[in-house]
Structures are given as structure tokens and as C-alpha cells.
Design a protein around this motif. Sequence first.
Motif, PDB file in Angstrom:
ATOM      1  N   GLY A  16       2.598   9.144 -23.870  1.00  0.00           N
ATOM      2  CA  GLY A  16       3.261  10.433 -23.948  1.00  0.00           C
ATOM      3  C   GLY A  16       4.746  10.337 -23.674  1.00  0.00           C
ATOM      4  N   CYS A  17       5.119   9.497 -22.712  1.00  0.00           N
ATOM      5  CA  CYS A  17       6.535   9.304 -22.389  1.00  0.00           C
ATOM      6  C   CYS A  17       7.218   8.501 -23.481  1.00  0.00           C
ATOM      7  N   GLY A  18       6.508   7.494 -24.006  1.00  0.00           N
ATOM      8  CA  GLY A  18       7.074   6.663 -25.055  1.00  0.00           C
ATOM      9  C   GLY A  18       8.011   5.588 -24.570  1.00  0.00           C
ATOM     10  N   LEU A  19       8.194   5.529 -23.272  1.00  0.00           N
ATOM     11  CA  LEU A  19       9.192   4.633 -22.696  1.00  0.00           C
ATOM     12  C   LEU A  19       8.754   4.201 -21.314  1.00  0.00           C
ATOM     13  N   VAL A  20       8.784   2.896 -21.064  1.00  0.00           N
ATOM     14  CA  VAL A  20       8.545   2.367 -19.728  1.00  0.00           C
ATOM     15  C   VAL A  20       9.838   1.730 -19.249  1.00  0.00           C
ATOM     16  N   ALA A  21      10.366   2.228 -18.143  1.00  0.00           N
ATOM     17  CA  ALA A  21      11.572   1.645 -17.552  1.00  0.00           C
ATOM     18  C   ALA A  21      11.161   0.444 -16.709  1.00  0.00           C
ATOM     19  N   VAL A  43      12.189  10.177 -17.696  1.00  0.00           N
ATOM     20  CA  VAL A  43      11.421   8.934 -17.795  1.00  0.00           C
ATOM     21  C   VAL A  43      10.306   8.995 -16.752  1.00  0.00           C
ATOM     22  N   THR A  44       9.073   8.977 -17.201  1.00  0.00           N
ATOM     23  CA  THR A  44       7.956   9.191 -16.270  1.00  0.00           C
ATOM     24  C   THR A  44       7.012   7.995 -16.189  1.00  0.00           C
ATOM     25  N   ALA A  45       7.467   6.820 -16.633  1.00  0.00           N
ATOM     26  CA  ALA A  45       6.682   5.594 -16.505  1.00  0.00           C
ATOM     27  C   ALA A  45       7.609   4.484 -16.033  1.00  0.00           C
ATOM     28  N   LEU A  46       7.309   3.919 -14.874  1.00  0.00           N
ATOM     29  CA  LEU A  46       8.156   2.903 -14.264  1.00  0.00           C
ATOM     30  C   LEU A  46       7.350   1.644 -14.000  1.00  0.00           C
ATOM     31  N   ALA A  58       8.265  -1.592  -2.646  1.00  0.00           N
ATOM     32  CA  ALA A  58       8.898  -0.597  -3.512  1.00  0.00           C
ATOM     33  C   ALA A  58       7.855   0.221  -4.264  1.00  0.00           C
ATOM     34  N   ILE A  59       6.808  -0.428  -4.743  1.00  0.00           N
ATOM     35  CA  ILE A  59       5.746   0.295  -5.447  1.00  0.00           C
ATOM     36  C   ILE A  59       5.116   1.329  -4.521  1.00  0.00           C
ATOM     37  N   SER A  60       4.798   0.915  -3.316  1.00  0.00           N
ATOM     38  CA  SER A  60       4.211   1.856  -2.351  1.00  0.00           C
ATOM     39  C   SER A  60       5.151   3.019  -2.080  1.00  0.00           C
ATOM     40  N   GLY A  61       6.434   2.703  -1.901  1.00  0.00           N
ATOM     41  CA  GLY A  61       7.409   3.749  -1.620  1.00  0.00           C
ATOM     42  C   GLY A  61       7.588   4.715  -2.774  1.00  0.00           C
ATOM     43  N   LEU A  62       7.623   4.190  -3.983  1.00  0.00           N
ATOM     44  CA  LEU A  62       7.796   5.051  -5.149  1.00  0.00           C
ATOM     45  C   LEU A  62       6.592   5.957  -5.363  1.00  0.00           C
ATOM     46  N   ARG A  63       5.406   5.446  -5.080  1.00  0.00           N
ATOM     47  CA  ARG A  63       4.215   6.282  -5.211  1.00  0.00           C
ATOM     48  C   ARG A  63       4.287   7.485  -4.263  1.00  0.00           C
ATOM     49  N   ARG A  64       4.841   7.268  -3.071  1.00  0.00           N
ATOM     50  CA  ARG A  64       4.988   8.377  -2.113  1.00  0.00           C
ATOM     51  C   ARG A  64       6.142   9.297  -2.502  1.00  0.00           C
ATOM     52  N   GLN A  65       7.167   8.724  -3.061  1.00  0.00           N
ATOM     53  CA  GLN A  65       8.412   9.442  -3.332  1.00  0.00           C
ATOM     54  C   GLN A  65       8.341  10.328  -4.567  1.00  0.00           C
ATOM     55  N   LEU A  66       7.658   9.862  -5.588  1.00  0.00           N
ATOM     56  CA  LEU A  66       7.735  10.504  -6.895  1.00  0.00           C
ATOM     57  C   LEU A  66       6.551  11.431  -7.147  1.00  0.00           C
ATOM     58  N   THR A  69       3.022  13.106 -11.582  1.00  0.00           N
ATOM     59  CA  THR A  69       3.164  13.020 -13.031  1.00  0.00           C
ATOM     60  C   THR A  69       3.860  11.731 -13.464  1.00  0.00           C
ATOM     61  N   VAL A  70       4.397  10.986 -12.509  1.00  0.00           N
ATOM     62  CA  VAL A  70       5.073   9.716 -12.802  1.00  0.00           C
ATOM     63  C   VAL A  70       4.105   8.568 -12.519  1.00  0.00           C
ATOM     64  N   VAL A  71       3.923   7.687 -13.500  1.00  0.00           N
ATOM     65  CA  VAL A  71       3.062   6.519 -13.289  1.00  0.00           C
ATOM     66  C   VAL A  71       3.939   5.331 -12.903  1.00  0.00           C
ATOM     67  N   VAL A  72       3.517   4.640 -11.850  1.00  0.00           N
ATOM     68  CA  VAL A  72       4.270   3.501 -11.317  1.00  0.00           C
ATOM     69  C   VAL A  72       3.379   2.267 -11.385  1.00  0.00           C
ATOM     70  N   GLY A  73       3.799   1.287 -12.146  1.00  0.00           N
ATOM     71  CA  GLY A  73       3.005   0.082 -12.292  1.00  0.00           C
ATOM     72  C   GLY A  73       3.743  -1.151 -11.830  1.00  0.00           C
ATOM     73  N   ALA A  74       3.082  -2.284 -11.958  1.00  0.00           N
ATOM     74  CA  ALA A  74       3.649  -3.571 -11.548  1.00  0.00           C
ATOM     75  C   ALA A  74       3.731  -4.481 -12.764  1.00  0.00           C
ATOM     76  N   GLY A  75       4.852  -5.182 -12.885  1.00  0.00           N
ATOM     77  CA  GLY A  75       5.047  -6.100 -13.988  1.00  0.00           C
ATOM     78  C   GLY A  75       5.143  -7.545 -13.526  1.00  0.00           C
ATOM     79  N   THR A  76       5.158  -8.449 -14.497  1.00  0.00           N
ATOM     80  CA  THR A  76       5.170  -9.900 -14.253  1.00  0.00           C
ATOM     81  C   THR A  76       3.963 -10.297 -13.410  1.00  0.00           C
ATOM     82  N   ILE A  77       2.816  -9.755 -13.761  1.00  0.00           N
ATOM     83  CA  ILE A  77       1.556 -10.117 -13.114  1.00  0.00           C
ATOM     84  C   ILE A  77       1.047 -11.397 -13.786  1.00  0.00           C
ATOM     85  N   LEU A  78       0.980 -12.472 -13.022  1.00  0.00           N
ATOM     86  CA  LEU A  78       0.609 -13.768 -13.593  1.00  0.00           C
ATOM     87  C   LEU A  78      -0.721 -14.299 -13.092  1.00  0.00           C
ATOM     88  N   THR A  79      -1.170 -13.825 -11.932  1.00  0.00           N
ATOM     89  CA  THR A  79      -2.404 -14.348 -11.342  1.00  0.00           C
ATOM     90  C   THR A  79      -3.272 -13.205 -10.846  1.00  0.00           C
TER      91      THR A  79
END
Length: 211
Positions: A16-21, A43-46, A58-66, A69-79
Motif C-alpha cells: 500500500g505504501c509502495g516504498l520501504v525506507a 512513508v509508513t514502511a521502514l 532501534a527497532i524496539s524503540g521505533l515500534r514504541r515511538q511510531l 500504522t507504520v511497519v518496522v522491519g529488519a534488513g540484512t538478515i543472513l542467519t
Amino acid sequence: MTDQLSLDPVSAAIAGCGLVAVLRAPTADGFSAVADVLVAAGVTALEVTLTSRGALEAISGLRRQLPDTVVVGAGTILTEEDAKAAVGAGATFLVSPVSGLGPQPVPYYPGAFSPTEVHAAHRAGAPLIKLFPAGGLGPGYLKDLRGPLPDVKIMPTGGIGLDDIAKWLTAGAVAVGVGGPLIGDAATGGSLTALAARARHAVDAVSYARS
């Protein structure tokens, strides 16, 4: 427009956002302020990359802060360990530049490059597939890829500039992941005013592509 009804709620929110920052910096200290600016611009996907020191906090903090309606994910997941830690920190989705992780408790978007890799990720059940690195391929590659694979939902990431967003979406991308060209130096003390302008540009590009 992507059929969001066929997606889980988090993936549908990203579509729906079309954009992940993509938030990547030496440390995650500036991500809180950056996130506020991005969300205010629409921008509602981070995605917080684990290569940034303090990413899990930072992920924990953003989940509390935002807002919810904003989805907060983690990138560079390798394992699997990365995935477990990110989910434990509150990540609502996981993004990897590669594939190979097992089933996850949140949506997992593996990386793929070739048609074979994209098809394998789709067959494995990935709701969205990260086409990476996409910048050198160009939107024409995605258009060609979707010819034989029309049902695969692709999120190009890597080397995508602000002026490329509409082109990728028009070519059939569900959403695009944009890092440096959007965030710039805002996470390391740069201008948040300039970030706000870039974010509005990116959001407008999504609207233009879908109008």
C-alpha cells in the motif's frame, strides 16, 4: 495495482505504501529522528538494517515511538540467529539480500537476482521477493521477468534513485526499497529538512506511478 487481498497484513501495508525506507548507517543513533520525518511525509514502511550498530535497540524503540500504522522491519538478515534476534526486538518483517532461511513467525522477504532464484523463492512461499541488487538491472528487467512469472510480487532494492521509483512501480514492482538516495546523511547529523523534501518527492513518485 497489486492485489493486496492476497497478502498478509504487513506485506499488504508495504504494498500500500509502495516504498520501504532502508535505514542504514554506522550507528542507529539518528534513526529515531529520521523515522519521524519519514512518517510525517507519508512513508509508513521502514527497514532497519542489522549492519547498523544498535539496530535491534532501534527497532524496539521505533515500534514504541511510531503509530501502529507504520511497519518496522529488519534488513540484512543472513542467519536464523539474526532472524530470531530481530523478531525478538519487535521487527514485523524480515528482509535478506539472499535466500535460505526457514519459516519465520513474521513475513520474510528473501533476496533473489535470477529468474531461477525468484521462482524458487516464490515456490517457497515468500509473500514478497527482494530483487537485489536491482539498480544495475533496470525496470526493463522486471518487466521481462514478470512476463513468465506474472504472479510473483517483487520489491526491487539496491541502487534505486528517487527518480527511478515511478519507473519501477510502472514496470510492475509491488514496492521499492530505497536507502541512500532517500536517507542521505540525515542519520549522521545531516539536514532533516532536506530529508523531508526527499521523502515527499519519493511519496509523490509513488502517487504519480499509481495515478
